[in-house]
Design an enzyme around this catalytic site. Structure first.
Site, short mmCIF file in Angstrom:
data_model
loop_
_atom_site.label_atom_id
_atom_site.label_comp_id
_atom_site.label_asym_id
_atom_site.label_seq_id
_atom_site.Cartn_x
_atom_site.Cartn_y
_atom_site.Cartn_z
NE ARG A 285 48.00 11.73 -12.27
CZ ARG A 285 47.30 11.51 -11.16
NH1 ARG A 285 46.93 12.51 -10.40
NH2 ARG A 285 46.98 10.28 -10.80
CG HIS A 289 50.28 13.77 -7.87
ND1 HIS A 289 49.82 14.94 -8.42
CD2 HIS A 289 51.09 14.13 -6.84
CE1 HIS A 289 50.32 15.97 -7.74
NE2 HIS A 289 51.10 15.50 -6.79
CE1 TYR A 298 44.25 8.86 -8.37
CE2 TYR A 298 45.71 7.99 -6.66
CZ TYR A 298 45.52 8.74 -7.81
OH TYR A 298 46.59 9.38 -8.39
#
Ligand SMILES: Cc1ncc(C[n+]2csc(CCOP(=O)(O)OP(=O)(O)O)c2C)c(N)n1
Ligand SMILES: [Mg+2]
Length: 391
Positions: A285, A289, A298
């Protein structure tokens, strides 16, 4: 767009001499186009299945066009959200090859069950790309007819659609629609994080024991929001299938040709009565998100850069150029089409009418319900209380 048949997929046979048993560093990854744009004639899956594709030049160009268009439309949707025109957007950036490859491998009669990120598969099913934007703008429920396009509504409840797909696939068997070349099959899309859900594991069990004509297509994009893959599994995801009693294969999800080949084979096996299988499309990805997420919190930039080198579109372009299948004029024309279609998308989003608030009670149940009628009446009285006031 009619696609050529990958052809020559045979179960249990060893690879031809020029084939290669997976990509460098991972013996299990099925790959037919390297990140540098080199074609691999055939690749062998973990159960000995041989995968290959045989596309015409026009079909190769068609796949490139699909990839560029879905990326551009996705970027436009992200921009619209940033400008306050959508409430949220779940970008497919980086996952175009997994989606276009598998989406183009579906035959007309096959039924797909998406998550909220399958804009590329939706595009391949011939659905107007404006449709999911209404959903993410909050003005409708999506709007396409799942039966007409053989593409179910987007599902946000993680993993739930795998159960819907299993039930649907069991229905295909009960209706006697398997066992021939024009038999039917279903495909369920889900993410790496979804594999930890009870629903998905229950779907695996039911599909397996009822030999349902279903392909489980897991896009392992390495994250479930901020949770990395190592918080979902200690074994490669495709190997989970063995414990449920059906085959699993890991494909390079950034390779549109391999994604096509494995999906086409898995669906054809299913429609011929050979039961379910699991495809793990190993991808990344590239974006957040959703537009509500900040991935810099993160994950580190070097990881993203490493995956940029495996970009699904760059490798197809490199292949087309090297093989002289497409020239500069073609690439410019595709870019221009993508620009035009994204402008058109934007114009239509801005024109979407706001719905009457009371219509949120419509379509909850096919024949209404007394409780819902009461809520609608209550809400209408509430809205009427503002009439004549400044607000
Ligand atoms: C049942 C359920 N639990 C939690 C959520 C919140 N949620 C939305 S997306 C997501 C992560 C899903 O990750 P993955 O399955 O890897 O799919 P991806 O978003 O990476 O495509 C979660 C936990 C949800 N929508 N449904
Ligand atoms: Mg994920």
């Amino acid at each position: 767009m009619a696609k050529g048949d990958p052809g020559g997929t045979t179960r249990g046979r060893r690879a031809a001499p020029r084939s290669r048993k997976g990509a460098a560093g991972d013996p299990a990854l099925v790959q037919l186009l390297t990140p540098e744009g080199e074609r691999i004639d055939s690749a062998t899956g973990p159960d000995g299945t041989e995968y290959r594709v045989d596309f015409t030049d026009e079909e190769y160009r068609g796949l490139y066009r699909d990839l560029v268009l879905v990326r551009k439309l996705d970027a436009e949707a992200t921009a619209l959200q940033r400008q306050g025109e959508l409430g949220l957007w779940a970008s497919l950036l980086g996952q175009e090859a997994a989606q276009v490859g598998s989406g183009r491998a579906l035959r007309t009669q096959d039924m797909a069950f998406p998550t909220y990120r399958e804009h590329g598969v939706l595009y391949c099913r011939g659905i107007d790309p404006i449709m999911p934007l209404g959903l993410f703008r909050g003005v409708d429920q999506g709007g396409w007819d799942p039966n007409e396009f053989k593409f179910n509504m987007y599902t946000i409840v993680i993993g739930a659609q795998t159960l819907h797909a299993t039930g649907y696939a069991m229905g295909i068997t009960i209706d006697g629609k398997t066992g021939t070349d024009d038999g039917e099959a279903a495909i369920a899309y889900f993410g790496d994080g979804a594999t930890s859900q009870g629903d998905v594991n229950e779907a695996f069990v039911w599909a397996s024991v009822f030999n349902a004509p279903l392909v489980f297509f897991c896009q392992n994009n390495q994250y479930a929001i901020s949770e990395p893959l190592e918080r979902q599994t200690r074994v490669p995801l495709y190997q989970r299938a063995a414990g449920f009693g059906f085959p699993g294969v890991r494909v390079d999800g950034n390779d549109v040709l391999a994604s096509y080949a494995v999906t086409r084979t898995a669906l054809d096996n299913a429609r011929h009565g050979q039961g379910p299988s699991l495809i793990e499309a190993y991808t990344y990805r590239m974006g957040a998100h959703t537009t509500s997420d900040d991935p810099t919190r993160y994950r580190i930039a070097s990881e993203v850069e490493a995956w940029q080198a495996k970009d699904p579109i760059t490798r197809v372009r490199a292949f087309l150029e090297k093989q002289q299948i497409a020239d500069a004029g073609f690439f410019a024309e595709v870019d221009e089409q993508a620009r035009r279609e994204s402008v058109h998308l934007r114009e239509r989003v801005l024109e979407m009418p706001d719905p009457e608030p009371v219509t949120m009670f419509d379509h909850v149940y096919p024949n209404g319900s007394p409780l819902l009628d009461e809520q609608r009446a209550q809400f209408s009285r509430y809205m009427e209380s503002f009439e004549g006031s400044a607000h």
